[in-house]
Design a protein around this motif. Structure first.
Motif, PDB file in Angstrom:
ATOM      1  N   GLU A 157       4.709  18.533   5.318  1.00  0.00           N
ATOM      2  CA  GLU A 157       6.098  18.437   5.761  1.00  0.00           C
ATOM      3  C   GLU A 157       6.197  17.675   7.081  1.00  0.00           C
ATOM      4  O   GLU A 157       7.061  16.801   7.237  1.00  0.00           O
ATOM      5  CB  GLU A 157       6.685  19.845   5.928  1.00  0.00           C
ATOM      6  N   ALA A 158       5.314  18.006   8.021  1.00  0.00           N
ATOM      7  CA  ALA A 158       5.351  17.349   9.334  1.00  0.00           C
ATOM      8  C   ALA A 158       4.991  15.876   9.212  1.00  0.00           C
ATOM      9  O   ALA A 158       5.630  15.002   9.824  1.00  0.00           O
ATOM     10  CB  ALA A 158       4.386  18.053  10.290  1.00  0.00           C
ATOM     11  N   LEU A 159       3.972  15.568   8.429  1.00  0.00           N
ATOM     12  CA  LEU A 159       3.537  14.191   8.244  1.00  0.00           C
ATOM     13  C   LEU A 159       4.621  13.362   7.562  1.00  0.00           C
ATOM     14  O   LEU A 159       4.906  12.221   7.957  1.00  0.00           O
ATOM     15  CB  LEU A 159       2.251  14.173   7.418  1.00  0.00           C
ATOM     16  N   GLN A 160       5.241  13.952   6.560  1.00  0.00           N
ATOM     17  CA  GLN A 160       6.303  13.260   5.837  1.00  0.00           C
ATOM     18  C   GLN A 160       7.471  12.947   6.761  1.00  0.00           C
ATOM     19  O   GLN A 160       8.018  11.837   6.739  1.00  0.00           O
ATOM     20  CB  GLN A 160       6.756  14.142   4.678  1.00  0.00           C
ATOM     21  N   ALA A 161       7.851  13.907   7.596  1.00  0.00           N
ATOM     22  CA  ALA A 161       8.958  13.699   8.528  1.00  0.00           C
ATOM     23  C   ALA A 161       8.637  12.591   9.529  1.00  0.00           C
ATOM     24  O   ALA A 161       9.496  11.753   9.855  1.00  0.00           O
ATOM     25  CB  ALA A 161       9.271  15.003   9.254  1.00  0.00           C
ATOM     26  N   ASP A 169      11.138   4.078   1.873  1.00  0.00           N
ATOM     27  CA  ASP A 169      11.245   5.353   1.165  1.00  0.00           C
ATOM     28  C   ASP A 169      11.416   5.052  -0.320  1.00  0.00           C
ATOM     29  O   ASP A 169      12.328   4.313  -0.715  1.00  0.00           O
ATOM     30  CB  ASP A 169      12.447   6.130   1.705  1.00  0.00           C
ATOM     31  N   HIS A 170      10.550   5.618  -1.133  1.00  0.00           N
ATOM     32  CA  HIS A 170      10.563   5.371  -2.576  1.00  0.00           C
ATOM     33  C   HIS A 170      11.941   5.593  -3.187  1.00  0.00           C
ATOM     34  O   HIS A 170      12.364   4.862  -4.087  1.00  0.00           O
ATOM     35  CB  HIS A 170       9.531   6.279  -3.249  1.00  0.00           C
ATOM     36  N   THR A 171      12.659   6.584  -2.704  1.00  0.00           N
ATOM     37  CA  THR A 171      13.959   6.925  -3.294  1.00  0.00           C
ATOM     38  C   THR A 171      15.017   5.857  -3.048  1.00  0.00           C
ATOM     39  O   THR A 171      16.056   5.861  -3.699  1.00  0.00           O
ATOM     40  CB  THR A 171      14.471   8.269  -2.747  1.00  0.00           C
ATOM     41  N   SER A 172      14.751   4.948  -2.100  1.00  0.00           N
ATOM     42  CA  SER A 172      15.781   3.950  -1.746  1.00  0.00           C
ATOM     43  C   SER A 172      15.558   2.594  -2.404  1.00  0.00           C
ATOM     44  O   SER A 172      16.362   1.679  -2.205  1.00  0.00           O
ATOM     45  CB  SER A 172      15.816   3.762  -0.225  1.00  0.00           C
ATOM     46  N   LEU A 173      14.494   2.452  -3.186  1.00  0.00           N
ATOM     47  CA  LEU A 173      14.125   1.131  -3.702  1.00  0.00           C
ATOM     48  C   LEU A 173      15.243   0.453  -4.492  1.00  0.00           C
ATOM     49  O   LEU A 173      15.478  -0.749  -4.342  1.00  0.00           O
ATOM     50  CB  LEU A 173      12.871   1.243  -4.574  1.00  0.00           C
ATOM     51  N   PRO A 187      -6.269  -9.856  10.674  1.00  0.00           N
ATOM     52  CA  PRO A 187      -5.387  -9.574  11.821  1.00  0.00           C
ATOM     53  C   PRO A 187      -3.979 -10.140  11.688  1.00  0.00           C
ATOM     54  O   PRO A 187      -3.073  -9.711  12.397  1.00  0.00           O
ATOM     55  CB  PRO A 187      -6.134 -10.227  12.994  1.00  0.00           C
ATOM     56  N   GLY A 188      -3.763 -11.075  10.768  1.00  0.00           N
ATOM     57  CA  GLY A 188      -2.434 -11.662  10.629  1.00  0.00           C
ATOM     58  C   GLY A 188      -1.656 -11.195   9.421  1.00  0.00           C
ATOM     59  O   GLY A 188      -0.594 -11.740   9.122  1.00  0.00           O
ATOM     60  N   ALA A 189      -2.156 -10.182   8.734  1.00  0.00           N
ATOM     61  CA  ALA A 189      -1.491  -9.711   7.508  1.00  0.00           C
ATOM     62  C   ALA A 189      -0.252  -8.888   7.832  1.00  0.00           C
ATOM     63  O   ALA A 189      -0.112  -8.319   8.920  1.00  0.00           O
ATOM     64  CB  ALA A 189      -2.455  -8.876   6.682  1.00  0.00           C
ATOM     65  N   ASN A 190       0.651  -8.820   6.851  1.00  0.00           N
ATOM     66  CA  ASN A 190       1.798  -7.923   6.922  1.00  0.00           C
ATOM     67  C   ASN A 190       1.624  -6.824   5.877  1.00  0.00           C
ATOM     68  O   ASN A 190       1.024  -7.050   4.818  1.00  0.00           O
ATOM     69  CB  ASN A 190       3.098  -8.681   6.662  1.00  0.00           C
ATOM     70  N   TYR A 191       2.167  -5.653   6.167  1.00  0.00           N
ATOM     71  CA  TYR A 191       1.958  -4.490   5.316  1.00  0.00           C
ATOM     72  C   TYR A 191       3.284  -3.932   4.823  1.00  0.00           C
ATOM     73  O   TYR A 191       4.178  -3.607   5.617  1.00  0.00           O
ATOM     74  CB  TYR A 191       1.214  -3.393   6.097  1.00  0.00           C
ATOM     75  N   LEU A 192       3.390  -3.838   3.505  1.00  0.00           N
ATOM     76  CA  LEU A 192       4.542  -3.208   2.871  1.00  0.00           C
ATOM     77  C   LEU A 192       4.089  -1.841   2.379  1.00  0.00           C
ATOM     78  O   LEU A 192       3.250  -1.741   1.480  1.00  0.00           O
ATOM     79  CB  LEU A 192       5.049  -4.065   1.716  1.00  0.00           C
ATOM     80  N   VAL A 193       4.612  -0.788   2.982  1.00  0.00           N
ATOM     81  CA  VAL A 193       4.174   0.577   2.706  1.00  0.00           C
ATOM     82  C   VAL A 193       5.261   1.322   1.940  1.00  0.00           C
ATOM     83  O   VAL A 193       6.417   1.357   2.374  1.00  0.00           O
ATOM     84  CB  VAL A 193       3.866   1.336   4.014  1.00  0.00           C
ATOM     85  N   ILE A 194       4.881   1.900   0.804  1.00  0.00           N
ATOM     86  CA  ILE A 194       5.820   2.698   0.021  1.00  0.00           C
ATOM     87  C   ILE A 194       5.506   4.171   0.252  1.00  0.00           C
ATOM     88  O   ILE A 194       4.378   4.618   0.017  1.00  0.00           O
ATOM     89  CB  ILE A 194       5.726   2.369  -1.485  1.00  0.00           C
ATOM     90  N   LEU A 195       6.497   4.902   0.720  1.00  0.00           N
ATOM     91  CA  LEU A 195       6.337   6.330   0.997  1.00  0.00           C
ATOM     92  C   LEU A 195       7.094   7.143  -0.044  1.00  0.00           C
ATOM     93  O   LEU A 195       8.292   6.942  -0.240  1.00  0.00           O
ATOM     94  CB  LEU A 195       6.877   6.649   2.399  1.00  0.00           C
ATOM     95  N   THR A 235       0.811  -1.206   0.000  1.00  0.00           N
ATOM     96  CA  THR A 235       0.000   0.000   0.000  1.00  0.00           C
ATOM     97  C   THR A 235       0.851   1.265   0.000  1.00  0.00           C
ATOM     98  O   THR A 235       2.044   1.248   0.277  1.00  0.00           O
ATOM     99  CB  THR A 235      -0.975  -0.011   1.199  1.00  0.00           C
ATOM    100  N   GLY A 236       0.195   2.359  -0.329  1.00  0.00           N
ATOM    101  CA  GLY A 236       0.841   3.662  -0.448  1.00  0.00           C
ATOM    102  C   GLY A 236      -0.041   4.560  -1.292  1.00  0.00           C
ATOM    103  O   GLY A 236      -0.945   4.099  -1.988  1.00  0.00           O
ATOM    104  N   MET A 237       0.226   5.828  -1.232  1.00  0.00           N
ATOM    105  CA  MET A 237      -0.520   6.817  -2.010  1.00  0.00           C
ATOM    106  C   MET A 237      -0.363   6.552  -3.509  1.00  0.00           C
ATOM    107  O   MET A 237       0.630   5.967  -3.944  1.00  0.00           O
ATOM    108  CB  MET A 237       0.001   8.219  -1.652  1.00  0.00           C
TER     109      MET A 237
END
Length: 276
Positions: free
Chosen positions: A264-268, A207-211, A119-127, A10-12
């Motif tokens: 900015e605050a949310l991203q940090a 972090d998307h930039t590190s993929l 309840p047992g899922a794992n989440y891979l989040v791309i920011l 998941t991710g925006m």
């Protein structure tokens, strides 16, 4: 307790979820049987399971009248029939596969429900940073206009090329910067709220930039920590840097400057949760 190994990617929108899902599919993760096709901005395809896309779009149409997921859906609560729809979908997927996953950016808007149903899922989040996401959304809209006039050809294409096109970018920045930034904030607020309520060790924020540098470490985490049965596929074979959109000067066109402060605050804060 759920025995299935389920990975929720998941991710925006425009955050690189299609890229990493394509890669994981090539590593052997089952991510669906039918996918949303390629389009402007996603020439390799979206790698979104049609079953989830249609379910999410249908619920959003009922709640907001719009299924895109970018028009500030607010804090709508799902009614019993909508929850049952998602629960049935998950049960069907679990019955078909012991290990599977899915990706649809709209998942962000239903994370509270999935947290209860899976309840047992794992989440891979791309920011991905808000400037790049908003720029990518604007660029996709710009490319749609470009494509539309290219298909028309003749006089309309000439008018577009020499009169409309030079001013279209600035018009889009004026018209959509606030809307898309609000959407980025909503999606990532939902992600942050979700992370804070998940059990330790059940999510991985990237972090998307590190993929391109950290994909091996991501693979190791998925296979060793989460015990997913995968086979490493070379990430460079799916990563196409030339497809990344130009980052536009979004900040200058955002009318509500408080949105920039929130973003900015949310991203940090989210970056503090990032493993890589």
């Amino acid at each position: 307790m759920m025995k299935n190994k389920v990975l929720v990617i998941t991710g925006m929108h425009r955050s690189g979820t299609s890229l990493i899902t394509q890669w994981l599919q090539k590593c052997g993760l089952h991510i669906g049987d039918q996918f949303l096709g390629a389009g402007i901005g996603n020439t390799d395809g979206h790698f979104e399971d049609i079953d989830f896309v249609e379910a999410h779009r249908g619920i959003l149409r009922e709640l907001t009248g719009n299924d895109e997921g970018l028009l500030h859906p607010g804090d709508h609560c799902l009614h019993a029939e909508q929850r049952q729809l998602l629960d049935t979908l998950l049960n069907n997927k679990n019955a078909a596969r012991a290990q599977w996953g899915w990706k649809d950016p709209r998942t962000c808007l239903f994370l509270d429900t999935y947290r209860e149903l899976l309840p047992g899922a794992n989440y891979l989040v791309i920011l991905r940073d808000y400037r790049s996401v908003v720029s990518s959304l604007l660029s996709r809209r710009f490319k749609k206009s470009d494509h539309k006039y290219a298909m028309k050809g003749g006089l309309p294409l000439l008018i577009w090329k020499y009169f409309k096109k030079p001013f279209r970018k600035k018009k889009l920045l004026h018209q959509y910067s606030d809307r898309y930034l609000r959407a980025w904030i909503i999606y990532n607020q939902r992600i942050l709220q979700h992370l804070l309520l998940l059990p330790a060790g059940t999510y991985l924020v990237i972090d998307h930039t590190s993929l391109s540098q950290t994909n091996q470490a991501i693979y190791d985490h998925l296979t060793k920590e989460w015990q997913l049965e995968l086979n490493y596929f070379e990430f460079a074979k799916v990563y196409k840097e030339n497809l990344l959109s130009e980052v536009w000067d979004v900040k200058a066109y955002v009318k509500d400057k408080s949105l920039l402060t929130k973003a900015e605050a949310l991203q940090a804060t989210l970056l503090q949760h990032a493993a890589y």
